[in-house]
Design a protein around this motif. Structure first.
Motif, mmCIF file in Angstrom:
data_model
loop_
_atom_site.group_PDB
_atom_site.id
_atom_site.type_symbol
_atom_site.label_atom_id
_atom_site.label_comp_id
_atom_site.label_asym_id
_atom_site.label_seq_id
_atom_site.Cartn_x
_atom_site.Cartn_y
_atom_site.Cartn_z
ATOM 1 N N LEU A 189 0.835 -1.209 0.000
ATOM 2 C CA LEU A 189 0.000 0.000 0.000
ATOM 3 C C LEU A 189 0.863 1.251 0.000
ATOM 4 C CD1 LEU A 189 -2.615 -0.994 2.729
ATOM 5 C CD2 LEU A 189 -3.049 -0.732 0.266
ATOM 6 N N ARG A 190 0.317 2.327 -0.599
ATOM 7 C CA ARG A 190 1.087 3.570 -0.675
ATOM 8 C C ARG A 190 0.939 4.362 0.631
ATOM 9 N NH1 ARG A 190 2.951 3.312 -5.840
ATOM 10 N NH2 ARG A 190 4.005 5.308 -5.735
ATOM 11 N N LEU A 191 1.677 3.927 1.607
ATOM 12 C CA LEU A 191 1.668 4.530 2.944
ATOM 13 C C LEU A 191 3.096 4.527 3.472
ATOM 14 C CD1 LEU A 191 0.407 5.339 5.746
ATOM 15 C CD2 LEU A 191 -0.029 2.921 6.094
ATOM 16 N N ILE A 192 3.526 5.685 3.951
ATOM 17 C CA ILE A 192 4.856 5.761 4.567
ATOM 18 C C ILE A 192 4.762 6.478 5.912
ATOM 19 C CG2 ILE A 192 6.003 5.872 2.290
ATOM 20 C CD1 ILE A 192 6.633 8.848 2.855
ATOM 21 N N VAL A 193 5.712 6.187 6.774
ATOM 22 C CA VAL A 193 5.858 6.986 7.995
ATOM 23 C C VAL A 193 7.311 7.458 8.024
ATOM 24 C CG1 VAL A 193 4.069 5.791 9.329
ATOM 25 C CG2 VAL A 193 6.412 4.974 9.456
ATOM 26 N N PHE A 194 7.523 8.620 8.587
ATOM 27 C CA PHE A 194 8.902 9.115 8.710
ATOM 28 C C PHE A 194 8.990 10.079 9.886
ATOM 29 C CE2 PHE A 194 8.949 13.519 6.867
ATOM 30 C CZ PHE A 194 7.618 13.601 6.498
ATOM 31 N N ALA B 20 2.694 10.230 9.225
ATOM 32 C CA ALA B 20 2.273 9.292 8.181
ATOM 33 C C ALA B 20 1.832 10.070 6.950
ATOM 34 C CB ALA B 20 1.129 8.431 8.702
ATOM 35 N N LEU B 21 2.200 9.584 5.779
ATOM 36 C CA LEU B 21 1.721 10.174 4.525
ATOM 37 C C LEU B 21 1.048 9.078 3.719
ATOM 38 C CD1 LEU B 21 4.763 12.386 3.366
ATOM 39 C CD2 LEU B 21 2.712 13.145 4.590
ATOM 40 N N ILE B 22 -0.169 9.374 3.280
ATOM 41 C CA ILE B 22 -0.938 8.418 2.494
ATOM 42 C C ILE B 22 -0.929 8.855 1.033
ATOM 43 C CG2 ILE B 22 -3.278 7.484 2.159
ATOM 44 C CD1 ILE B 22 -3.569 7.906 5.248
ATOM 45 N N ASN B 23 -0.690 7.906 0.159
ATOM 46 C CA ASN B 23 -0.591 8.165 -1.281
ATOM 47 C C ASN B 23 0.315 9.362 -1.601
ATOM 48 O OD1 ASN B 23 -2.461 6.097 -1.478
ATOM 49 N ND2 ASN B 23 -4.213 7.468 -1.667
ATOM 50 N N PRO B 24 1.523 9.383 -1.041
ATOM 51 C CA PRO B 24 2.408 10.530 -1.274
ATOM 52 C C PRO B 24 2.908 10.577 -2.719
ATOM 53 C CG PRO B 24 3.634 8.790 -0.182
ATOM 54 C CD PRO B 24 2.203 8.329 -0.246
ATOM 55 N N GLU B 25 3.014 11.791 -3.220
ATOM 56 C CA GLU B 25 3.519 11.994 -4.587
ATOM 57 C C GLU B 25 4.440 13.196 -4.599
ATOM 58 O OE1 GLU B 25 0.696 12.544 -7.888
ATOM 59 O OE2 GLU B 25 -0.524 11.047 -6.811
ATOM 60 N N ILE B 26 5.542 13.072 -5.280
ATOM 61 C CA ILE B 26 6.439 14.221 -5.393
ATOM 62 C C ILE B 26 5.976 15.057 -6.579
ATOM 63 C CG2 ILE B 26 8.821 14.937 -5.855
ATOM 64 C CD1 ILE B 26 9.655 12.304 -4.383
ATOM 65 N N SER B 27 5.528 16.288 -6.298
ATOM 66 C CA SER B 27 5.011 17.116 -7.390
ATOM 67 C C SER B 27 6.095 18.018 -7.963
ATOM 68 C CB SER B 27 3.810 17.928 -6.921
ATOM 69 O OG SER B 27 4.163 18.747 -5.843
ATOM 70 N N GLN B 28 7.134 18.257 -7.194
ATOM 71 C CA GLN B 28 8.246 19.082 -7.693
ATOM 72 C C GLN B 28 9.544 18.639 -7.031
ATOM 73 O OE1 GLN B 28 6.682 23.105 -6.914
ATOM 74 N NE2 GLN B 28 7.670 23.675 -8.849
ATOM 75 N N ARG C 193 20.472 12.829 -4.822
ATOM 76 C CA ARG C 193 19.044 13.062 -5.085
ATOM 77 C C ARG C 193 18.776 14.562 -5.037
ATOM 78 N NH1 ARG C 193 15.641 8.306 -3.818
ATOM 79 N NH2 ARG C 193 16.740 6.869 -2.427
ATOM 80 N N PRO C 194 17.632 14.998 -5.580
ATOM 81 C CA PRO C 194 17.259 16.404 -5.458
ATOM 82 C C PRO C 194 17.285 16.837 -3.988
ATOM 83 C CG PRO C 194 15.793 15.311 -6.995
ATOM 84 C CD PRO C 194 16.668 14.240 -6.396
ATOM 85 N N SER C 195 17.772 18.051 -3.749
ATOM 86 C CA SER C 195 17.893 18.482 -2.354
ATOM 87 C C SER C 195 16.582 19.007 -1.779
ATOM 88 C CB SER C 195 19.008 19.504 -2.211
ATOM 89 O OG SER C 195 18.934 20.449 -3.233
ATOM 90 N N LYS C 196 15.680 19.465 -2.680
ATOM 91 C CA LYS C 196 14.387 19.963 -2.180
ATOM 92 C C LYS C 196 13.260 19.342 -2.987
ATOM 93 C CE LYS C 196 16.225 24.419 -0.909
ATOM 94 N NZ LYS C 196 16.461 25.773 -1.405
ATOM 95 N N ILE C 197 12.170 19.037 -2.298
ATOM 96 C CA ILE C 197 11.004 18.484 -3.004
ATOM 97 C C ILE C 197 9.709 19.102 -2.461
ATOM 98 C CG2 ILE C 197 12.020 16.233 -3.553
ATOM 99 C CD1 ILE C 197 10.327 15.113 -1.139
ATOM 100 N N THR C 198 8.667 19.004 -3.276
ATOM 101 C CA THR C 198 7.325 19.300 -2.792
ATOM 102 C C THR C 198 6.574 17.991 -2.851
ATOM 103 O OG1 THR C 198 7.453 21.503 -3.738
ATOM 104 C CG2 THR C 198 5.256 20.723 -3.150
ATOM 105 N N VAL C 199 5.979 17.612 -1.729
ATOM 106 C CA VAL C 199 5.253 16.343 -1.699
ATOM 107 C C VAL C 199 3.780 16.617 -1.411
ATOM 108 C CG1 VAL C 199 5.798 15.842 0.743
ATOM 109 C CG2 VAL C 199 5.260 13.967 -0.786
ATOM 110 N N LYS C 200 2.938 15.927 -2.173
ATOM 111 C CA LYS C 200 1.482 16.002 -1.949
ATOM 112 C C LYS C 200 1.061 14.673 -1.368
ATOM 113 C CE LYS C 200 0.068 18.753 -5.951
ATOM 114 N NZ LYS C 200 -0.660 18.565 -7.219
ATOM 115 N N ALA C 201 0.165 14.712 -0.392
ATOM 116 C CA ALA C 201 -0.282 13.472 0.236
ATOM 117 C C ALA C 201 -1.563 13.734 1.016
ATOM 118 C CB ALA C 201 0.792 12.948 1.182
ATOM 119 N N LYS C 202 -2.068 12.679 1.636
ATOM 120 C CA LYS C 202 -3.167 12.827 2.584
ATOM 121 C C LYS C 202 -2.652 12.431 3.955
ATOM 122 C CE LYS C 202 -7.480 12.393 0.089
ATOM 123 N NZ LYS C 202 -8.622 11.516 -0.207
ATOM 124 N N THR C 203 -3.189 13.077 4.971
ATOM 125 C CA THR C 203 -2.824 12.695 6.338
ATOM 126 C C THR C 203 -3.775 11.587 6.785
ATOM 127 O OG1 THR C 203 -4.360 14.215 7.370
ATOM 128 C CG2 THR C 203 -2.175 15.083 6.838
#
Ligand code: ZN
Length: 149
Positions: free
Chosen positions: A54-59, A67-75, A99-109
């Protein structure tokens, strides 16, 4: 619940499916993953690493599990940096990964709220590593040929 080990483990090599509905099972799963991550002194953990595709991560974000649900890197930034990575699924292996040093991540909590986060430094690094797991990619796949030699 145990962490799957080994670069050849098929369950670590598959593509995980989006979480369709945030049920109590998902909360419980996220909670168990957070405890396991802390117990193993990890900074991140993805559901496929415990055998749940499942697309679920914790960090760890500011020292707290998130927790991030269905996380996607948008930038991702063009600028990259090389940081040493390890993985709970590959004990004893460490390598410098670019790896890229900065990202924008979209997800659901866990409450279903849509969020968009700008991350840099170690948080950006962990989230990229964990999202890779959702696509069956391990950090060793990203070792440059130059480093391998
Ligand atoms: Zn990992």
């Amino acid at each position: 619940m145990e962490i799957l080990i080994g670069e050849k483990n098929e369950k670590l090599r598959g593509k995980s499916l989006p979480v369709k509905k945030i049920t109590q099972d998902i909360w419980l799963l996220a909670e168990s993953m957070s405890s396991l991550m802390k117990e193993k002194n990890g900074a991140g953990l993805s559901a496929p690493q415990i055998g749940m595709p499942l697309r679920l991560i914790v960090f760890l974000f500011k020292n707290k599990p998130m927790a991030l649900i269905n996380p996607e890197i948008s930038q991702s930034s063009k600028e990259t940096e090389s940081i040493e990575e390890g993985c709970l699924s590959l004990p004893g292996t460490w390598a410098m990964i670019d790896r890229p040093s900065k990202i924008t991540v979209k997800a659901k909590t866990l409450t279903g709220k849509k969020i968009k986060k700008n991350l840099s430094g170690i948080s950006a690094r962990i989230v990229q590593h964990e999202i890779d797991h959702l696509d069956g990619i391990l950090f060793i796949d990203r070792i440059s040929k130059k480093t391998k030699k």
